[in-house]
Design a protein around this motif. Sequence first.
Motif, PDB file in Angstrom:
ATOM      1  N   TYR A 140       0.842  -1.176   0.000  1.00 45.89           N
ATOM      2  CA  TYR A 140       0.000   0.000   0.000  1.00 45.89           C
ATOM      3  C   TYR A 140       0.888   1.239   0.000  1.00 45.89           C
ATOM      4  CZ  TYR A 140      -4.095  -2.799   1.243  1.00 45.89           C
ATOM      5  OH  TYR A 140      -5.120  -3.713   1.238  1.00 45.89           O
TER       6      TYR A 140
ATOM      7  N   SER B 256      -5.120   8.848   2.987  1.00 49.36           N
ATOM      8  CA  SER B 256      -5.476   7.467   3.271  1.00 49.36           C
ATOM      9  C   SER B 256      -4.487   6.501   2.596  1.00 49.36           C
ATOM     10  CB  SER B 256      -6.888   7.216   2.757  1.00 49.36           C
ATOM     11  OG  SER B 256      -7.306   5.928   3.108  1.00 49.36           O
TER      12      SER B 256
ATOM     13  N   TYR C 192     -13.426  -3.075   8.498  1.00 44.89           N
ATOM     14  CA  TYR C 192     -12.354  -3.084   9.494  1.00 44.89           C
ATOM     15  C   TYR C 192     -12.216  -1.698  10.136  1.00 44.89           C
ATOM     16  CZ  TYR C 192     -10.954  -6.781   6.184  1.00 44.89           C
ATOM     17  OH  TYR C 192     -10.934  -7.867   5.343  1.00 44.89           O
TER      18      TYR C 192
ATOM     19  N   TYR D 198      -8.936   0.348  11.881  1.00 45.37           N
ATOM     20  CA  TYR D 198      -7.506   0.391  12.171  1.00 45.37           C
ATOM     21  C   TYR D 198      -7.203   1.657  12.950  1.00 45.37           C
ATOM     22  CZ  TYR D 198      -6.353  -3.227   8.703  1.00 45.37           C
ATOM     23  OH  TYR D 198      -6.247  -4.403   8.003  1.00 45.37           O
TER      24      TYR D 198
ATOM     25  N   GLN E 273      -3.960   4.264  13.518  1.00 43.28           N
ATOM     26  CA  GLN E 273      -2.613   4.645  13.098  1.00 43.28           C
ATOM     27  C   GLN E 273      -2.078   5.690  14.069  1.00 43.28           C
ATOM     28  OE1 GLN E 273      -1.903   6.652   9.225  1.00 43.28           O
ATOM     29  NE2 GLN E 273      -0.208   5.210   8.937  1.00 43.28           N
TER      30      GLN E 273
ATOM     31  N   SER F 286       1.062   8.134  15.916  1.00 46.05           N
ATOM     32  CA  SER F 286       1.867   9.265  15.421  1.00 46.05           C
ATOM     33  C   SER F 286       3.123   8.807  14.689  1.00 46.05           C
ATOM     34  CB  SER F 286       2.251  10.181  16.579  1.00 46.05           C
ATOM     35  OG  SER F 286       2.961   9.446  17.547  1.00 46.05           O
ATOM     36  N   LYS F 287       3.551   7.566  14.914  1.00 37.50           N
ATOM     37  CA  LYS F 287       4.708   7.027  14.204  1.00 37.50           C
ATOM     38  C   LYS F 287       4.291   6.272  12.944  1.00 37.50           C
ATOM     39  CE  LYS F 287       7.645   6.661  18.273  1.00 37.50           C
ATOM     40  NZ  LYS F 287       8.476   5.790  19.124  1.00 37.50           N
ATOM     41  N   LYS F 288       3.044   6.371  12.601  1.00 35.47           N
ATOM     42  CA  LYS F 288       2.501   5.765  11.377  1.00 35.47           C
ATOM     43  C   LYS F 288       2.290   4.261  11.490  1.00 35.47           C
ATOM     44  CE  LYS F 288       2.448   9.638   9.153  1.00 35.47           C
ATOM     45  NZ  LYS F 288       1.154  10.322   8.942  1.00 35.47           N
ATOM     46  N   PHE F 289       2.470   3.677  12.690  1.00 38.68           N
ATOM     47  CA  PHE F 289       2.179   2.254  12.833  1.00 38.68           C
ATOM     48  C   PHE F 289       0.686   2.034  12.701  1.00 38.68           C
ATOM     49  CE2 PHE F 289       6.344   1.234  13.432  1.00 38.68           C
ATOM     50  CZ  PHE F 289       6.933   1.747  14.571  1.00 38.68           C
ATOM     51  N   LEU F 290       0.330   1.046  11.914  1.00 42.09           N
ATOM     52  CA  LEU F 290      -1.064   0.763  11.611  1.00 42.09           C
ATOM     53  C   LEU F 290      -1.436  -0.551  12.261  1.00 42.09           C
ATOM     54  CD1 LEU F 290      -3.083   2.304   9.763  1.00 42.09           C
ATOM     55  CD2 LEU F 290      -2.538   0.660   7.998  1.00 42.09           C
TER      56      LEU F 290
ATOM     57  N   ILE G  66      -4.604  -3.238  13.406  1.00 40.43           N
ATOM     58  CA  ILE G  66      -6.003  -3.595  13.261  1.00 40.43           C
ATOM     59  C   ILE G  66      -6.655  -3.669  14.632  1.00 40.43           C
ATOM     60  CG2 ILE G  66      -5.647  -6.113  13.305  1.00 40.43           C
ATOM     61  CD1 ILE G  66      -7.815  -6.136  11.000  1.00 40.43           C
TER      62      ILE G  66
ATOM     63  N   PHE H  45      -8.769   4.606  10.824  1.00 39.13           N
ATOM     64  CA  PHE H  45      -9.158   4.302   9.443  1.00 39.13           C
ATOM     65  C   PHE H  45     -10.160   3.161   9.427  1.00 39.13           C
ATOM     66  CE2 PHE H  45      -6.536   6.879   6.782  1.00 39.13           C
ATOM     67  CZ  PHE H  45      -5.356   7.092   7.472  1.00 39.13           C
TER      68      PHE H  45
ATOM     69  N   GLN I 159      -7.991  -4.444   0.554  1.00 40.21           N
ATOM     70  CA  GLN I 159      -8.778  -3.550   1.382  1.00 40.21           C
ATOM     71  C   GLN I 159      -8.800  -2.161   0.768  1.00 40.21           C
ATOM     72  OE1 GLN I 159      -8.135  -4.392   5.888  1.00 40.21           O
ATOM     73  NE2 GLN I 159      -6.242  -4.839   4.862  1.00 40.21           N
TER      74      GLN I 159
ATOM     75  N   PHE J 136      -9.530   1.740   1.830  1.00 44.28           N
ATOM     76  CA  PHE J 136      -9.531   2.528   3.052  1.00 44.28           C
ATOM     77  C   PHE J 136     -10.329   3.811   2.904  1.00 44.28           C
ATOM     78  CE2 PHE J 136      -6.542   0.585   6.038  1.00 44.28           C
ATOM     79  CZ  PHE J 136      -6.007  -0.411   5.245  1.00 44.28           C
ATOM     80  N   GLY J 137     -10.943   4.199   4.021  1.00 47.26           N
ATOM     81  CA  GLY J 137     -11.579   5.494   4.092  1.00 47.26           C
ATOM     82  C   GLY J 137     -10.555   6.588   4.294  1.00 47.26           C
ATOM     83  N   PRO J 138     -10.993   7.834   4.322  1.00 49.78           N
ATOM     84  CA  PRO J 138     -10.068   8.973   4.432  1.00 49.78           C
ATOM     85  C   PRO J 138      -9.456   9.145   5.813  1.00 49.78           C
ATOM     86  CG  PRO J 138     -12.329   9.736   4.438  1.00 49.78           C
ATOM     87  CD  PRO J 138     -12.385   8.263   4.161  1.00 49.78           C
TER      88      PRO J 138
ATOM     89  N   ARG K 224      -9.253  11.951  12.239  1.00 51.65           N
ATOM     90  CA  ARG K 224      -8.156  12.410  13.096  1.00 51.65           C
ATOM     91  C   ARG K 224      -8.729  12.818  14.435  1.00 51.65           C
ATOM     92  NH1 ARG K 224      -7.354  12.245   8.169  1.00 51.65           N
ATOM     93  NH2 ARG K 224      -5.303  12.014   7.235  1.00 51.65           N
TER      94      ARG K 224
END
Lengths: 111, 112
Positions: A35, A42, B33, B35, B37, B39-43, B45, B90, B101, B103-105, B108
């Motif tokens: 991705y 997004s 789903y 998710y 995310q 501040s370090k961008k870790f995503l 579930i 998300f 998958q 994803f939505g926008p 925040r």
Amino acid sequence: ELKVEQNPLFLSMQEGKNYTIYCNYSTTSDRLYWYRQDPGKSLESLFVLLSNGAVKQEGRLMASLDTKARLSTLHITAAVHDLSATYFCAPHPSGTYKYIFGTGTRLKVLA
Amino acid sequence: DTAVSQTPKYLVTQMGNDKSIKCEQNLGHDTMYWYKQDSKKFLKIMFSYNNKELIINETVPNRFSPKSPDKAHLNLHINSLELGDSAVYFCASSLGTSETQYFGPGTRLLVL
């Protein structure tokens, strides 16, 4: 628990150069996704790799999968500024419903 | 004709409040789903529903409660918000439980 490691975490490269992002995962997975996420945006699907040896290409990006080594790569050819984004790999472990996202690789392509 | 939409896009609230985030998809998918995310961008579930049935329920505080009224909607309710809940949430959907998958926008969330 499946672990997914991407390297590098950060990558700054010049336009026109080539580079490879690596995704290592710890558990058998029946497919793997890549991705892209632009800053503040997004996630957008790039590739799905379904079997050992699978290779997919789209423009300057090419992804491959080695299920025996539990390794996927995302190769960037002749980078351009528009490729600047964060790239995530996401294996789908066999027998589960989950997608496990990697740490992400933040790519910055310098003009 | 947005494929996966979330409301609100931004949410600023005080600690201790209760808030909800809504998600809708018009792709005809059967799996949705949530998710988180950081501040370090870790995503990571959190939850997943397939045909309105909960199939993924990760280790999250029980202050978080998902609800899927139908296959096209998945909501997330958060009780007693804490500072650590600040993140981007998300929603995503897929056709089947192992397909691509969408994803939505994102929403925040900032807890003050």
